[in-house]
Write a protein that holds these residues in place. Structure first.
Motif, PDB file in Angstrom:
ATOM      1  N   THR A  48       0.806  -1.217   0.000  1.00 50.80           N
ATOM      2  CA  THR A  48       0.000   0.000   0.000  1.00 50.80           C
ATOM      3  C   THR A  48       0.843   1.272   0.000  1.00 50.80           C
ATOM      4  OG1 THR A  48      -0.153  -0.032   2.423  1.00 50.80           O
ATOM      5  CG2 THR A  48      -1.916  -1.128   1.190  1.00 50.80           C
ATOM      6  N   ALA A  81      -1.567   3.405  -2.125  1.00 49.38           N
ATOM      7  CA  ALA A  81      -2.208   4.695  -1.893  1.00 49.38           C
ATOM      8  C   ALA A  81      -1.199   5.817  -1.714  1.00 49.38           C
ATOM      9  CB  ALA A  81      -3.116   4.622  -0.659  1.00 49.38           C
ATOM     10  N   ALA A 103      -6.262   3.762  -5.726  1.00 47.40           N
ATOM     11  CA  ALA A 103      -6.214   4.360  -4.387  1.00 47.40           C
ATOM     12  C   ALA A 103      -5.282   5.556  -4.309  1.00 47.40           C
ATOM     13  CB  ALA A 103      -5.801   3.312  -3.352  1.00 47.40           C
TER      14      ALA A 103
END
Length: 456
Positions: A218, A239, A259
Protein backbone atom coordinates in the motif's frame (compact mmCIF):
# COMPACT_ATOMS: atom_id res chain seq x y z
CA UNK A 1 22.18 1.03 29.12
CA UNK A 2 25.18 1.92 31.24
CA UNK A 3 26.26 5.53 31.63
CA UNK A 4 29.19 4.84 29.31
CA UNK A 5 26.88 3.38 26.67
CA UNK A 6 24.53 6.35 26.92
CA UNK A 7 27.40 8.80 26.55
CA UNK A 8 28.78 6.95 23.54
CA UNK A 9 25.34 6.70 21.97
CA UNK A 10 24.67 10.41 22.45
CA UNK A 11 27.93 11.20 20.69
CA UNK A 12 27.16 8.83 17.83
CA UNK A 13 23.61 10.12 17.38
CA UNK A 14 24.75 13.72 17.04
CA UNK A 15 27.29 13.03 14.30
CA UNK A 16 26.61 13.02 10.56
CA UNK A 17 27.09 10.46 9.19
CA UNK A 18 26.56 8.18 12.17
CA UNK A 19 29.70 6.18 13.03
CA UNK A 20 28.11 2.74 12.74
CA UNK A 21 30.94 0.89 14.48
CA UNK A 22 30.49 2.96 17.62
CA UNK A 23 26.83 2.03 17.89
CA UNK A 24 27.49 -1.61 16.99
CA UNK A 25 30.05 -1.77 19.77
CA UNK A 26 27.38 -0.73 22.27
CA UNK A 27 25.73 -4.12 21.86
CA UNK A 28 22.03 -3.21 21.96
CA UNK A 29 20.65 -6.69 22.46
CA UNK A 30 17.12 -6.25 23.76
CA UNK A 31 14.08 -4.12 22.98
CA UNK A 32 14.38 -2.07 26.17
CA UNK A 33 17.83 -0.83 25.15
CA UNK A 34 16.64 -0.13 21.60
CA UNK A 35 13.69 1.89 22.89
CA UNK A 36 16.09 3.79 25.17
CA UNK A 37 18.31 4.54 22.17
CA UNK A 38 15.22 5.75 20.27
CA UNK A 39 14.41 8.13 23.12
CA UNK A 40 17.97 9.44 23.12
CA UNK A 41 17.63 10.12 19.40
CA UNK A 42 14.38 12.01 20.07
CA UNK A 43 16.08 14.02 22.81
CA UNK A 44 18.95 14.87 20.46
CA UNK A 45 16.42 15.85 17.77
CA UNK A 46 14.56 18.18 20.13
CA UNK A 47 17.81 19.70 21.36
CA UNK A 48 18.92 20.39 17.80
CA UNK A 49 15.59 22.02 16.94
CA UNK A 50 15.76 24.13 20.11
CA UNK A 51 19.03 25.68 18.93
CA UNK A 52 17.04 27.86 16.56
CA UNK A 53 19.30 27.27 13.55
CA UNK A 54 19.25 23.50 13.13
CA UNK A 55 21.23 21.54 10.57
CA UNK A 56 18.57 20.15 8.15
CA UNK A 57 20.62 17.03 7.35
CA UNK A 58 21.15 16.26 11.03
CA UNK A 59 17.47 16.92 11.81
CA UNK A 60 16.43 14.47 9.10
CA UNK A 61 18.89 11.83 10.26
CA UNK A 62 17.94 12.08 13.94
CA UNK A 63 14.24 11.82 13.08
CA UNK A 64 14.96 8.77 10.93
CA UNK A 65 17.04 7.16 13.66
CA UNK A 66 14.38 7.71 16.30
CA UNK A 67 11.52 6.27 14.26
CA UNK A 68 13.61 3.44 12.85
CA UNK A 69 14.89 2.37 16.28
CA UNK A 70 11.40 2.49 17.73
CA UNK A 71 10.02 0.35 14.90
CA UNK A 72 12.85 -2.16 15.37
CA UNK A 73 12.10 -2.32 19.09
CA UNK A 74 8.47 -3.12 18.29
CA UNK A 75 9.49 -5.97 15.99
CA UNK A 76 11.95 -7.34 18.55
CA UNK A 77 9.21 -7.33 21.20
CA UNK A 78 6.80 -9.13 18.88
CA UNK A 79 9.29 -11.74 17.72
CA UNK A 80 11.12 -12.41 20.97
CA UNK A 81 8.67 -11.84 23.84
CA UNK A 82 8.55 -10.83 26.56
CA UNK A 83 11.57 -8.50 26.57
CA UNK A 84 12.72 -8.62 22.94
CA UNK A 85 16.02 -10.29 23.74
CA UNK A 86 18.04 -10.87 20.55
CA UNK A 87 19.68 -14.25 19.88
CA UNK A 88 23.24 -14.63 21.10
CA UNK A 89 25.69 -13.08 18.65
CA UNK A 90 23.15 -10.60 17.24
CA UNK A 91 22.89 -6.94 18.19
CA UNK A 92 20.90 -3.92 17.04
CA UNK A 93 22.61 -0.97 15.40
CA UNK A 94 22.02 2.03 13.16
CA UNK A 95 23.66 2.26 9.75
CA UNK A 96 25.27 5.32 8.19
CA UNK A 97 21.93 6.39 6.69
CA UNK A 98 20.16 6.28 10.05
CA UNK A 99 18.28 3.00 9.62
CA UNK A 100 18.11 0.65 12.61
CA UNK A 101 18.81 -3.01 11.91
CA UNK A 102 20.11 -6.19 13.47
CA UNK A 103 23.68 -7.24 12.70
CA UNK A 104 26.18 -9.95 13.52
CA UNK A 105 27.92 -8.87 16.74
CA UNK A 106 31.31 -10.03 15.46
CA UNK A 107 31.53 -8.46 12.00
CA UNK A 108 28.55 -6.09 11.70
CA UNK A 109 27.02 -8.00 8.77
CA UNK A 110 23.31 -7.25 8.29
CA UNK A 111 21.10 -10.13 9.37
CA UNK A 112 18.82 -11.49 6.66
CA UNK A 113 15.98 -11.99 9.11
CA UNK A 114 12.40 -11.01 9.95
CA UNK A 115 13.57 -8.08 12.07
CA UNK A 116 15.18 -6.36 9.09
CA UNK A 117 12.67 -7.63 6.50
CA UNK A 118 9.39 -8.10 8.40
CA UNK A 119 7.27 -9.11 5.39
CA UNK A 120 7.58 -12.92 5.27
CA UNK A 121 7.10 -13.14 1.52
CA UNK A 122 9.70 -10.48 0.74
CA UNK A 123 12.11 -12.20 3.14
CA UNK A 124 11.46 -15.56 1.47
CA UNK A 125 12.19 -14.07 -1.97
CA UNK A 126 15.41 -12.45 -0.76
CA UNK A 127 16.63 -15.57 1.05
CA UNK A 128 15.92 -18.01 -1.78
CA UNK A 129 19.15 -19.84 -2.48
CA UNK A 130 18.57 -19.65 -6.23
CA UNK A 131 16.85 -16.26 -6.32
CA UNK A 132 13.40 -15.76 -7.82
CA UNK A 133 11.65 -15.23 -11.15
CA UNK A 134 10.03 -11.89 -11.85
CA UNK A 135 9.55 -9.61 -14.82
CA UNK A 136 10.22 -6.09 -16.01
CA UNK A 137 7.03 -4.10 -15.64
CA UNK A 138 8.19 -0.88 -17.20
CA UNK A 139 11.92 -0.32 -17.00
CA UNK A 140 12.05 1.61 -20.27
CA UNK A 141 8.56 3.10 -19.85
CA UNK A 142 7.35 0.94 -22.68
CA UNK A 143 5.13 -2.12 -22.36
CA UNK A 144 7.07 -4.69 -20.40
CA UNK A 145 7.53 -8.03 -22.15
CA UNK A 146 10.61 -9.46 -20.47
CA UNK A 147 10.94 -12.10 -17.82
CA UNK A 148 13.98 -11.93 -15.62
CA UNK A 149 15.63 -14.00 -12.93
CA UNK A 150 16.81 -12.22 -9.79
CA UNK A 151 19.81 -14.06 -8.41
CA UNK A 152 20.32 -14.87 -4.76
CA UNK A 153 21.62 -11.89 -2.81
CA UNK A 154 23.23 -14.03 -0.06
CA UNK A 155 26.41 -15.06 -1.85
CA UNK A 156 29.46 -14.70 0.39
CA UNK A 157 31.56 -16.19 1.74
CA UNK A 158 29.96 -19.36 0.39
CA UNK A 159 26.35 -18.26 0.25
CA UNK A 160 23.35 -18.99 2.42
CA UNK A 161 24.85 -17.85 5.73
CA UNK A 162 21.83 -15.66 6.52
CA UNK A 163 23.92 -12.49 6.70
CA UNK A 164 24.62 -9.71 4.22
CA UNK A 165 28.07 -8.21 4.08
CA UNK A 166 28.57 -4.63 2.86
CA UNK A 167 29.60 -6.06 -0.51
CA UNK A 168 26.38 -8.10 -0.73
CA UNK A 169 24.25 -5.12 0.25
CA UNK A 170 25.91 -2.92 -2.36
CA UNK A 171 25.55 -5.59 -5.04
CA UNK A 172 21.75 -5.22 -4.96
CA UNK A 173 21.01 -2.53 -7.53
CA UNK A 174 17.56 -3.73 -8.63
CA UNK A 175 14.54 -5.29 -6.93
CA UNK A 176 11.78 -6.56 -9.21
CA UNK A 177 8.50 -7.64 -7.61
CA UNK A 178 6.41 -8.00 -10.74
CA UNK A 179 3.98 -10.59 -12.08
CA UNK A 180 1.98 -8.42 -14.48
CA UNK A 181 2.49 -6.36 -17.60
CA UNK A 182 4.69 -9.14 -18.93
CA UNK A 183 4.42 -11.97 -21.44
CA UNK A 184 1.31 -14.06 -20.75
CA UNK A 185 1.77 -17.70 -19.84
CA UNK A 186 5.10 -17.08 -18.09
CA UNK A 187 5.37 -18.46 -14.57
CA UNK A 188 6.62 -16.17 -11.81
CA UNK A 189 7.25 -16.70 -8.15
CA UNK A 190 3.77 -16.62 -6.52
CA UNK A 191 5.15 -15.07 -3.33
CA UNK A 192 5.55 -11.77 -5.20
CA UNK A 193 1.80 -11.19 -5.28
CA UNK A 194 1.62 -11.71 -1.51
CA UNK A 195 4.21 -9.09 -0.55
CA UNK A 196 2.52 -6.41 1.56
CA UNK A 197 5.47 -4.36 2.86
CA UNK A 198 8.73 -3.13 1.35
CA UNK A 199 10.29 -2.47 4.74
CA UNK A 200 13.97 -3.36 4.62
CA UNK A 201 14.51 -2.18 1.04
CA UNK A 202 16.09 0.96 2.49
CA UNK A 203 19.01 -1.17 3.71
CA UNK A 204 20.31 -1.56 0.13
CA UNK A 205 22.32 1.66 -0.34
CA UNK A 206 23.12 1.12 -4.03
CA UNK A 207 19.53 0.41 -5.20
CA UNK A 208 18.84 2.15 -8.51
CA UNK A 209 15.76 0.28 -9.80
CA UNK A 210 12.58 -0.74 -7.99
CA UNK A 211 9.58 -2.26 -9.75
CA UNK A 212 6.43 -3.30 -7.88
CA UNK A 213 3.31 -4.56 -9.65
CA UNK A 214 0.36 -6.71 -8.60
CA UNK A 215 1.31 -7.03 -4.95
CA UNK A 216 -0.46 -6.16 -1.67
CA UNK A 217 1.82 -3.20 -0.98
CA UNK A 218 0.00 0.00 0.00
CA UNK A 219 2.98 2.33 0.50
CA UNK A 220 6.02 2.74 -1.73
CA UNK A 221 8.62 5.06 -0.17
CA UNK A 222 11.85 4.71 -2.12
CA UNK A 223 12.77 8.13 -0.79
CA UNK A 224 14.93 6.11 1.60
CA UNK A 225 17.01 4.96 -1.39
CA UNK A 226 18.45 8.25 -2.70
CA UNK A 227 20.34 6.65 -5.62
CA UNK A 228 17.14 5.35 -7.24
CA UNK A 229 16.88 6.23 -10.93
CA UNK A 230 13.97 4.02 -12.05
CA UNK A 231 10.68 3.33 -10.27
CA UNK A 232 7.63 1.50 -11.62
CA UNK A 233 4.51 0.83 -9.52
CA UNK A 234 1.30 -0.68 -10.85
CA UNK A 235 -1.78 -2.78 -10.30
CA UNK A 236 -2.51 -2.83 -6.61
CA UNK A 237 -3.78 -1.04 -3.50
CA UNK A 238 -0.89 1.46 -3.41
CA UNK A 239 -2.21 4.69 -1.89
CA UNK A 240 1.11 6.45 -1.20
CA UNK A 241 4.15 6.90 -3.44
CA UNK A 242 6.80 9.06 -1.78
CA UNK A 243 9.73 10.13 -3.96
CA UNK A 244 10.65 13.28 -2.05
CA UNK A 245 14.22 12.12 -1.41
CA UNK A 246 14.96 10.70 -4.84
CA UNK A 247 16.77 13.56 -6.56
CA UNK A 248 18.35 11.19 -9.09
CA UNK A 249 15.07 9.65 -10.24
CA UNK A 250 14.94 9.70 -14.04
CA UNK A 251 12.22 7.22 -15.00
CA UNK A 252 8.90 6.89 -13.21
CA UNK A 253 5.86 4.82 -14.20
CA UNK A 254 2.70 4.66 -12.09
CA UNK A 255 -0.25 2.75 -13.50
CA UNK A 256 -3.65 1.36 -12.56
CA UNK A 257 -3.58 2.65 -8.99
CA UNK A 258 -7.17 3.51 -8.00
CA UNK A 259 -6.21 4.36 -4.39
CA UNK A 260 -3.53 6.90 -5.33
CA UNK A 261 -4.79 10.47 -5.05
CA UNK A 262 -1.70 12.63 -4.56
CA UNK A 263 1.37 12.66 -6.80
CA UNK A 264 4.09 15.10 -5.70
CA UNK A 265 7.07 15.22 -8.06
CA UNK A 266 8.34 18.64 -7.00
CA UNK A 267 11.66 17.19 -5.82
CA UNK A 268 12.20 14.97 -8.88
CA UNK A 269 13.53 17.61 -11.23
CA UNK A 270 15.83 15.16 -13.04
CA UNK A 271 12.97 13.11 -14.48
CA UNK A 272 13.33 12.40 -18.20
CA UNK A 273 10.61 9.75 -18.64
CA UNK A 274 7.25 9.88 -16.87
CA UNK A 275 4.16 7.73 -17.32
CA UNK A 276 0.98 8.09 -15.25
CA UNK A 277 -1.85 5.89 -16.49
CA UNK A 278 -5.23 4.72 -15.20
CA UNK A 279 -5.08 6.85 -12.06
CA UNK A 280 -8.64 8.06 -11.32
CA UNK A 281 -7.36 10.51 -8.72
CA UNK A 282 -5.28 12.40 -11.28
CA UNK A 283 -7.28 15.49 -12.27
CA UNK A 284 -4.67 18.07 -13.28
CA UNK A 285 -0.98 17.81 -14.05
CA UNK A 286 1.67 20.50 -14.41
CA UNK A 287 4.88 19.18 -15.95
CA UNK A 288 6.62 22.53 -16.30
CA UNK A 289 8.62 22.03 -13.08
CA UNK A 290 10.34 19.04 -14.72
CA UNK A 291 12.76 20.87 -17.01
CA UNK A 292 14.47 17.82 -18.50
CA UNK A 293 11.38 15.76 -19.30
CA UNK A 294 11.57 14.06 -22.69
CA UNK A 295 8.71 11.56 -22.59
CA UNK A 296 5.38 12.27 -20.89
CA UNK A 297 2.56 9.74 -21.08
CA UNK A 298 -0.66 10.63 -19.28
CA UNK A 299 -3.14 8.33 -20.99
CA UNK A 300 -6.25 6.48 -19.82
CA UNK A 301 -6.85 8.80 -16.88
CA UNK A 302 -10.64 9.17 -16.75
CA UNK A 303 -10.78 12.38 -14.70
CA UNK A 304 -7.79 14.28 -16.08
CA UNK A 305 -9.02 17.69 -17.26
CA UNK A 306 -5.86 19.80 -17.53
CA UNK A 307 -2.25 19.21 -18.59
CA UNK A 308 0.36 21.99 -18.59
CA UNK A 309 3.43 21.48 -20.81
CA UNK A 310 3.87 24.88 -22.45
CA UNK A 311 7.47 26.02 -22.74
CA UNK A 312 8.96 22.55 -22.33
CA UNK A 313 11.63 22.58 -25.01
CA UNK A 314 13.05 19.15 -24.04
CA UNK A 315 9.76 17.31 -24.50
CA UNK A 316 9.91 14.85 -27.41
CA UNK A 317 6.82 12.71 -26.90
CA UNK A 318 3.50 13.67 -25.31
CA UNK A 319 0.72 11.12 -24.95
CA UNK A 320 -2.62 12.32 -23.57
CA UNK A 321 -4.73 9.82 -25.49
CA UNK A 322 -7.80 8.13 -24.02
CA UNK A 323 -8.29 10.96 -21.50
CA UNK A 324 -12.00 11.63 -22.16
CA UNK A 325 -12.26 14.61 -19.77
CA UNK A 326 -9.32 16.59 -21.18
CA UNK A 327 -10.70 19.77 -22.77
CA UNK A 328 -7.72 21.90 -23.84
CA UNK A 329 -4.07 21.36 -24.61
CA UNK A 330 -1.38 24.04 -24.94
CA UNK A 331 1.95 22.98 -26.48
CA UNK A 332 3.25 26.51 -27.03
CA UNK A 333 7.03 26.59 -26.91
CA UNK A 334 7.45 22.81 -27.18
CA UNK A 335 9.96 23.21 -29.97
CA UNK A 336 11.40 19.72 -29.62
CA UNK A 337 8.08 17.85 -29.72
CA UNK A 338 8.15 15.06 -32.29
CA UNK A 339 5.11 12.94 -31.37
CA UNK A 340 1.73 14.08 -30.00
CA UNK A 341 -0.86 11.43 -29.17
CA UNK A 342 -4.18 13.03 -28.21
CA UNK A 343 -6.79 10.68 -29.65
CA UNK A 344 -9.68 8.56 -28.44
CA UNK A 345 -9.64 4.97 -29.79
CA UNK A 346 -12.49 3.97 -32.10
CA UNK A 347 -13.58 1.25 -29.67
CA UNK A 348 -14.03 3.82 -26.89
CA UNK A 349 -16.07 6.09 -29.14
CA UNK A 350 -18.47 3.26 -29.85
CA UNK A 351 -19.19 3.06 -26.10
CA UNK A 352 -18.84 6.61 -24.74
CA UNK A 353 -18.67 8.96 -27.72
CA UNK A 354 -15.96 11.42 -28.72
CA UNK A 355 -13.48 12.95 -26.33
CA UNK A 356 -13.78 16.46 -24.90
CA UNK A 357 -10.60 17.99 -26.36
CA UNK A 358 -11.78 21.21 -28.01
CA UNK A 359 -8.52 22.97 -28.81
CA UNK A 360 -4.80 22.40 -29.31
CA UNK A 361 -2.87 25.64 -29.23
CA UNK A 362 0.75 26.30 -29.97
CA UNK A 363 1.22 23.71 -32.69
CA UNK A 364 2.92 26.31 -34.86
CA UNK A 365 5.84 26.23 -32.41
CA UNK A 366 6.23 22.47 -32.82
CA UNK A 367 8.23 22.52 -36.03
CA UNK A 368 9.82 19.13 -35.28
CA UNK A 369 6.44 17.37 -35.12
CA UNK A 370 6.19 14.27 -37.31
CA UNK A 371 3.22 12.50 -35.68
CA UNK A 372 -0.11 14.04 -34.65
CA UNK A 373 -2.93 11.73 -33.61
CA UNK A 374 -5.99 13.66 -32.47
CA UNK A 375 -8.90 11.71 -33.93
CA UNK A 376 -12.32 11.21 -32.31
CA UNK A 377 -12.10 14.44 -30.33
CA UNK A 378 -14.14 17.70 -30.32
CA UNK A 379 -11.81 19.96 -32.27
CA UNK A 380 -13.42 22.60 -34.51
CA UNK A 381 -10.22 24.04 -35.96
CA UNK A 382 -6.59 23.07 -36.33
CA UNK A 383 -3.53 25.00 -37.47
CA UNK A 384 -0.69 22.78 -38.70
CA UNK A 385 0.71 25.37 -41.11
CA UNK A 386 4.16 25.25 -39.50
CA UNK A 387 4.30 21.46 -39.13
CA UNK A 388 5.95 20.78 -42.47
CA UNK A 389 7.10 17.30 -41.42
CA UNK A 390 3.56 16.00 -40.94
CA UNK A 391 2.13 13.67 -43.57
CA UNK A 392 -1.51 12.61 -44.07
CA UNK A 393 -0.96 8.91 -43.47
CA UNK A 394 -1.09 6.38 -40.63
CA UNK A 395 2.33 7.46 -39.32
CA UNK A 396 1.71 11.18 -39.68
CA UNK A 397 -1.44 13.20 -39.09
CA UNK A 398 -4.67 11.51 -38.02
CA UNK A 399 -7.49 13.75 -36.85
CA UNK A 400 -10.61 12.27 -38.44
CA UNK A 401 -14.04 12.47 -36.80
CA UNK A 402 -13.68 15.87 -35.12
CA UNK A 403 -16.24 17.80 -37.17
CA UNK A 404 -13.51 20.28 -38.11
CA UNK A 405 -14.68 23.44 -39.83
CA UNK A 406 -11.18 24.86 -40.38
CA UNK A 407 -7.78 23.39 -41.16
CA UNK A 408 -4.72 25.45 -42.02
CA UNK A 409 -1.90 23.52 -43.74
CA UNK A 410 1.68 24.39 -44.80
CA UNK A 411 2.14 26.62 -47.83
CA UNK A 412 2.51 24.63 -51.04
CA UNK A 413 0.69 21.53 -49.73
CA UNK A 414 -2.94 22.63 -50.12
CA UNK A 415 -3.74 20.45 -53.12
CA UNK A 416 -2.38 17.36 -51.41
CA UNK A 417 -4.44 17.89 -48.25
CA UNK A 418 -7.60 18.58 -50.29
CA UNK A 419 -7.26 15.50 -52.50
CA UNK A 420 -10.36 13.36 -51.93
CA UNK A 421 -9.09 10.62 -54.23
CA UNK A 422 -6.20 9.78 -51.92
CA UNK A 423 -7.25 6.92 -49.63
CA UNK A 424 -4.93 7.94 -46.80
CA UNK A 425 -6.27 11.49 -47.02
CA UNK A 426 -9.86 10.28 -46.81
CA UNK A 427 -9.27 7.83 -43.96
CA UNK A 428 -7.05 9.90 -41.71
CA UNK A 429 -8.32 13.47 -41.82
CA UNK A 430 -11.20 14.09 -44.23
CA UNK A 431 -13.83 11.68 -42.87
CA UNK A 432 -15.95 13.12 -40.12
CA UNK A 433 -14.73 16.66 -40.87
CA UNK A 434 -15.55 19.65 -43.11
CA UNK A 435 -19.27 18.85 -43.31
CA UNK A 436 -18.87 15.11 -43.85
CA UNK A 437 -20.08 12.43 -41.47
CA UNK A 438 -17.87 9.78 -39.86
CA UNK A 439 -18.13 6.38 -41.44
CA UNK A 440 -16.34 3.43 -39.86
CA UNK A 441 -17.76 1.01 -42.41
CA UNK A 442 -17.20 3.14 -45.52
CA UNK A 443 -14.41 5.68 -44.89
CA UNK A 444 -14.20 6.39 -48.61
CA UNK A 445 -17.58 8.14 -48.59
CA UNK A 446 -16.80 11.84 -49.00
CA UNK A 447 -20.43 12.97 -49.21
CA UNK A 448 -20.82 16.48 -47.83
CA UNK A 449 -17.08 17.10 -47.38
CA UNK A 450 -16.21 20.73 -48.24
CA UNK A 451 -12.46 20.84 -48.88
CA UNK A 452 -12.58 24.62 -49.27
CA UNK A 453 -12.44 24.74 -45.48
CA UNK A 454 -8.85 23.57 -45.81
CA UNK A 455 -6.59 26.59 -46.38
CA UNK A 456 -2.91 27.44 -46.32
Amino acid sequence: LTDAQIAALKTALSTTPVPTDDITALGLNNAKQVYQAAQLAKDALNAEIAKGSPDPALIEQLAREASSLEALGDRMTDQYPPDGELPTGTVATVDANGFAKTVDANNGYTMLDALNFPDPNLLALLTSSSGYDSGFYDTSLNTGTNRMHVNSIDTDPVGGDGKLSPAELNAVTGIYLVTSGVTSGVSFDPKISQVASLEGVELFPALTTLEVATTRVTTVSPDQNPLLTTLAVANGPVAVVNTANNPQLQRLALGNLPALSNIDLSKNTNLTHLRLTVIPGLRTFDATNLPGLQLLSLFQNPNLTSVKVSGMTTLILLNVSTDPSLTTLDVTGCTGLVTLQAHIPDANVAVSGNGSLASITGLTDCTALTTLNAYNQSLSSLDISANTLLAYNSTGAQFYNNNLTSLKVPTGTLASWQDTTNANNRDYHLKGNFGGTPSMTNPGDMTGVDTSKITQ
